[in-house]
Design a protein around this motif. Structure first.
Motif, mmCIF file in Angstrom:
data_model
loop_
_atom_site.group_PDB
_atom_site.id
_atom_site.type_symbol
_atom_site.label_atom_id
_atom_site.label_comp_id
_atom_site.label_asym_id
_atom_site.label_seq_id
_atom_site.Cartn_x
_atom_site.Cartn_y
_atom_site.Cartn_z
ATOM 1 N N ILE A 298 0.871 -1.156 0.000
ATOM 2 C CA ILE A 298 0.000 0.000 0.000
ATOM 3 C C ILE A 298 0.914 1.213 0.000
ATOM 4 C CG2 ILE A 298 -1.820 1.233 1.231
ATOM 5 C CD1 ILE A 298 -2.086 -1.797 2.539
ATOM 6 N N GLY A 299 1.086 1.826 -1.147
ATOM 7 C CA GLY A 299 2.042 2.922 -1.262
ATOM 8 C C GLY A 299 3.443 2.415 -0.985
ATOM 9 N N ASN A 300 4.156 3.084 -0.089
ATOM 10 C CA ASN A 300 5.510 2.652 0.251
ATOM 11 C C ASN A 300 5.530 1.765 1.498
ATOM 12 O OD1 ASN A 300 4.906 4.544 2.166
ATOM 13 N ND2 ASN A 300 6.834 5.665 1.989
ATOM 14 N N ARG A 301 4.371 1.335 1.950
ATOM 15 C CA ARG A 301 4.235 0.453 3.113
ATOM 16 C C ARG A 301 3.664 -0.882 2.669
ATOM 17 N NH1 ARG A 301 5.772 1.925 8.432
ATOM 18 N NH2 ARG A 301 5.644 4.146 8.659
ATOM 19 N N ARG A 302 3.511 -1.802 3.626
ATOM 20 C CA ARG A 302 2.892 -3.084 3.341
ATOM 21 C C ARG A 302 2.189 -3.596 4.584
ATOM 22 N NH1 ARG A 302 5.590 -6.381 6.282
ATOM 23 N NH2 ARG A 302 7.779 -6.140 6.675
ATOM 24 N N ALA A 303 1.172 -4.416 4.366
ATOM 25 C CA ALA A 303 0.520 -5.137 5.457
ATOM 26 C C ALA A 303 1.000 -6.580 5.378
ATOM 27 C CB ALA A 303 -0.996 -5.060 5.317
ATOM 28 N N ASP A 304 1.086 -7.248 6.517
ATOM 29 C CA ASP A 304 1.612 -8.612 6.537
ATOM 30 C C ASP A 304 0.694 -9.623 5.870
ATOM 31 O OD1 ASP A 304 4.049 -8.146 7.832
ATOM 32 O OD2 ASP A 304 3.078 -8.104 9.785
ATOM 33 N N SER A 305 -0.611 -9.487 6.073
ATOM 34 C CA SER A 305 -1.525 -10.509 5.592
ATOM 35 C C SER A 305 -2.844 -9.889 5.156
ATOM 36 C CB SER A 305 -1.782 -11.536 6.709
ATOM 37 O OG SER A 305 -2.506 -12.630 6.246
ATOM 38 N N HIS A 306 -3.417 -10.454 4.118
ATOM 39 C CA HIS A 306 -4.717 -10.028 3.613
ATOM 40 C C HIS A 306 -5.725 -11.101 3.985
ATOM 41 C CE1 HIS A 306 -7.779 -9.224 0.462
ATOM 42 N NE2 HIS A 306 -7.507 -7.997 0.834
ATOM 43 N N LEU A 307 -6.799 -10.722 4.686
ATOM 44 C CA LEU A 307 -7.807 -11.671 5.125
ATOM 45 C C LEU A 307 -8.899 -11.815 4.075
ATOM 46 C CD1 LEU A 307 -6.259 -10.757 7.670
ATOM 47 C CD2 LEU A 307 -8.373 -11.009 8.923
ATOM 48 N N ARG A 308 -9.569 -12.954 4.063
ATOM 49 C CA ARG A 308 -10.621 -13.235 3.086
ATOM 50 C C ARG A 308 -11.667 -12.118 3.056
ATOM 51 N NH1 ARG A 308 -10.773 -16.203 -0.965
ATOM 52 N NH2 ARG A 308 -9.997 -17.965 0.199
ATOM 53 N N GLY A 309 -12.030 -11.585 4.219
ATOM 54 C CA GLY A 309 -13.050 -10.541 4.279
ATOM 55 C C GLY A 309 -12.577 -9.176 3.831
ATOM 56 N N GLY A 310 -11.330 -9.072 3.352
ATOM 57 C CA GLY A 310 -10.813 -7.812 2.848
ATOM 58 C C GLY A 310 -9.953 -7.031 3.822
ATOM 59 N N LYS A 311 -9.918 -7.441 5.067
ATOM 60 C CA LYS A 311 -9.094 -6.726 6.047
ATOM 61 C C LYS A 311 -7.615 -7.049 5.857
ATOM 62 C CE LYS A 311 -12.597 -6.495 9.656
ATOM 63 N NZ LYS A 311 -13.037 -5.170 9.374
ATOM 64 N N ARG A 312 -6.777 -6.110 6.311
ATOM 65 C CA ARG A 312 -5.326 -6.289 6.271
ATOM 66 C C ARG A 312 -4.817 -6.369 7.697
ATOM 67 N NH1 ARG A 312 -5.141 -0.843 3.134
ATOM 68 N NH2 ARG A 312 -6.378 -0.547 4.974
ATOM 69 N N ALA A 313 -3.986 -7.383 7.966
ATOM 70 C CA ALA A 313 -3.483 -7.613 9.323
ATOM 71 C C ALA A 313 -1.991 -7.338 9.402
ATOM 72 C CB ALA A 313 -3.759 -9.062 9.743
ATOM 73 N N GLU A 314 -1.596 -6.817 10.540
ATOM 74 C CA GLU A 314 -0.186 -6.593 10.856
ATOM 75 C C GLU A 314 0.162 -7.496 12.020
ATOM 76 O OE1 GLU A 314 3.562 -4.600 10.461
ATOM 77 O OE2 GLU A 314 1.806 -4.514 9.155
ATOM 78 N N ALA A 315 1.090 -8.425 11.835
ATOM 79 C CA ALA A 315 1.551 -9.327 12.891
ATOM 80 C C ALA A 315 2.827 -8.752 13.489
ATOM 81 C CB ALA A 315 1.806 -10.723 12.318
#
Length: 157
Positions: free
Chosen positions: A21-38
């Motif tokens: 996402i831009g110059n960042r990233r999220a660790d995981s993409h969930l089926r429901g569309g949410k993005r998770a950071e571990a």
């Protein structure tokens, strides 16, 4: 930086990893569309705020704190699930996104427990709050297949 086995495991529960996402990233993409950071370590308040621009929820590795009784969880008949986290990660006091604390997880068997934080208060080095306990299987099913999480009664420890 080398990625831990825990981090790889949690990321793998989603349907995609390392979502840019831009110059960042999220660790995981969930089926429901949410993005998770571990996260396996505390972050500064500034870093938590910056990462919240690209994530929808936090999954924090609190297994060591729980194992050493710095993060006990218990059931109160009137209030539900309660917790106290000594030497907590104070930077998360500014978190606005939902937080899930990984209390236990055996990477080999897949068994474990997570605490969905419903409210918390930071006071010096200690954090107290309320939450709902979920099994690791329920968390995986939610992340991978968008099966809603149902609260479980926590075992007294």
């Amino acid at each position: 930086m080398t990625e831990s086995g825990w981090h790889k495991e949690i990321k793998g529960w989603g349907v995609g990893t390392e979502i840019r996402i831009g110059n960042r990233r999220a660790d995981s993409h969930l089926r429901g569309g949410k993005r998770a950071e571990a996260q396996s370590r505390g972050l500064s308040s500034a870093e938590v705020m910056a990462r919240e621009a690209h994530t929808d929820l936090w999954i924090l590795n609190c297994r060591a704190a729980h194992q050493t009784n710095r993060l006990p969880v218990w059931e109160d008949p009137d209030l539900g699930g309660l917790f106290r986290w000594d030497h907590s990660w104070q930077g998360f006091a500014v978190a606005k996104r939902p937080v899930y604390l990984n209390l236990e997880l055996n990477i080999h068997t897949g068994e474990g427990r997570f605490l969905e934080v419903t409210a918390w208060t930071f006071d010096g080095y200690r954090t107290v709050g309320t939450g709902q306990v979920h099994t690791a299987a329920a968390m995986r099913s939610w992340m991978r297949y968008d099966i809603p999480l149902a609260a479980e009664k926590p075992a007294v420890r």
